[in-house]
Design a protein around this motif. Structure first.
Motif, short mmCIF file in Angstrom:
data_model
loop_
_atom_site.label_atom_id
_atom_site.label_comp_id
_atom_site.label_asym_id
_atom_site.label_seq_id
_atom_site.Cartn_x
_atom_site.Cartn_y
_atom_site.Cartn_z
N LYS A 153 12.30 11.49 -52.39
CA LYS A 153 11.93 13.06 -52.69
C LYS A 153 12.09 13.31 -51.12
N ARG A 154 12.18 13.78 -49.89
CA ARG A 154 12.71 13.98 -48.60
C ARG A 154 14.24 14.09 -48.25
N ASN A 155 14.61 12.91 -49.06
CA ASN A 155 16.03 13.25 -48.82
C ASN A 155 16.57 13.56 -50.65
N ASN A 156 16.18 14.03 -51.59
CA ASN A 156 16.28 14.77 -52.37
C ASN A 156 17.40 13.53 -53.48
N LEU A 157 17.31 12.20 -53.97
CA LEU A 157 17.70 11.40 -54.53
C LEU A 157 17.57 11.66 -55.91
N LYS A 158 17.85 11.82 -56.88
CA LYS A 158 18.20 11.78 -57.78
C LYS A 158 18.00 10.76 -59.20
N ALA A 159 19.70 9.85 -58.60
CA ALA A 159 19.10 8.48 -58.99
C ALA A 159 19.14 7.38 -58.84
N PRO A 160 18.06 6.61 -57.65
CA PRO A 160 18.00 5.40 -56.54
C PRO A 160 17.62 4.55 -57.27
N ILE A 161 18.18 3.34 -56.70
CA ILE A 161 17.87 2.07 -57.00
C ILE A 161 16.69 1.52 -56.16
#
Length: 207
Positions: A153-161
């Motif tokens: 959330k705080r790094n605004n990730l959309k598609a992390p693994i």
């Protein structure tokens, strides 16, 4: 969606610090006025991935809560001091692979460790520049899945693994809604994963 961030577990995924931690436990013994059993590198590998405070309940069930807390405080300081001084064993081609991945993705660490543990890893091995953020329950008091969610959330990730080596890593990543890559070279067997790697450098082939 194309992957935009890689979140790593630490122990069994990026390094094996068991030998250093076992030495820190030996240095802890003279500082405590009650008896506790020796802790070996294999003992440490067996609990890797377990939430830090729960390790003491697992290892020392016969100690009082006050004794467990004292042991946690004293051994915790000793472990961080040893890790900063001696580090751990990095897995093969770790820095070269991190350099490659960092040129393409944002990199993170979420580990079930005490506060200061990730920092000691980064400090001793001079790896700060590769990681954008990190989190642990020693700082937040939260379980791993919530710490993964917070980093996302705080790094605004959309598609992390998430890359890890234990069943707990798999379970936490899926609770957080993040696909899992199993590091087979680590400490545990895992049932269920999206992909797997036999060497850290294999990440270059699949990402």
């Amino acid at each position: 969606m194309q992957t935009d961030g890689i979140i790593f577990d630490l122990d069994g995924t990026l390094w094996d610090a068991s030998e250093t931690l076992a030495k820190a436990w030996q240095e802890t013994k003279p500082q405590i006025n009650f008896e506790f059993q020796d802790i070996s590198p294999d003992d440490i590998r067996q609990v890797a991935g377990m939430k830090h405070d729960l390790v003491y309940k697992e290892w020392f069930p016969d100690l009082s809560e006050e004794q467990q807390q004292e042991l946690m405080q004293v051994s915790g300081k000793e472990k961080i001091a040893h890790l900063k001084k001696y580090g751990g064993e990095l897995y093969n081609d770790l820095e070269d692979t991190l350099k490659y991945l960092h040129s393409r993705y944002k990199l993170f660490i979420v580990s079930n460790c005490q506060d200061g543990y990730i920092e000691a890893f980064l400090e001793h091995h001079h790896l700060h520049n590769y990681f954008d953020d990190y989190e642990c329950p020693g700082r937040t008091g939260l379980p791993k899945d919530d710490n993964i969610k917070d980093v996302v959330k705080r790094n605004n990730l959309k598609a992390p693994i998430y890359v890890g080596d234990t069943q707990g890593d798999y379970d936490a990543s899926h609770k957080a809604g993040v696909p899992f890559i199993y590091a087979r070279y680590g400490f545990r067997d895992v049932k269920g994963y999206e992909q797997s790697i036999d060497h850290f450098s294999d990440l270059r082939k699949i990402l």
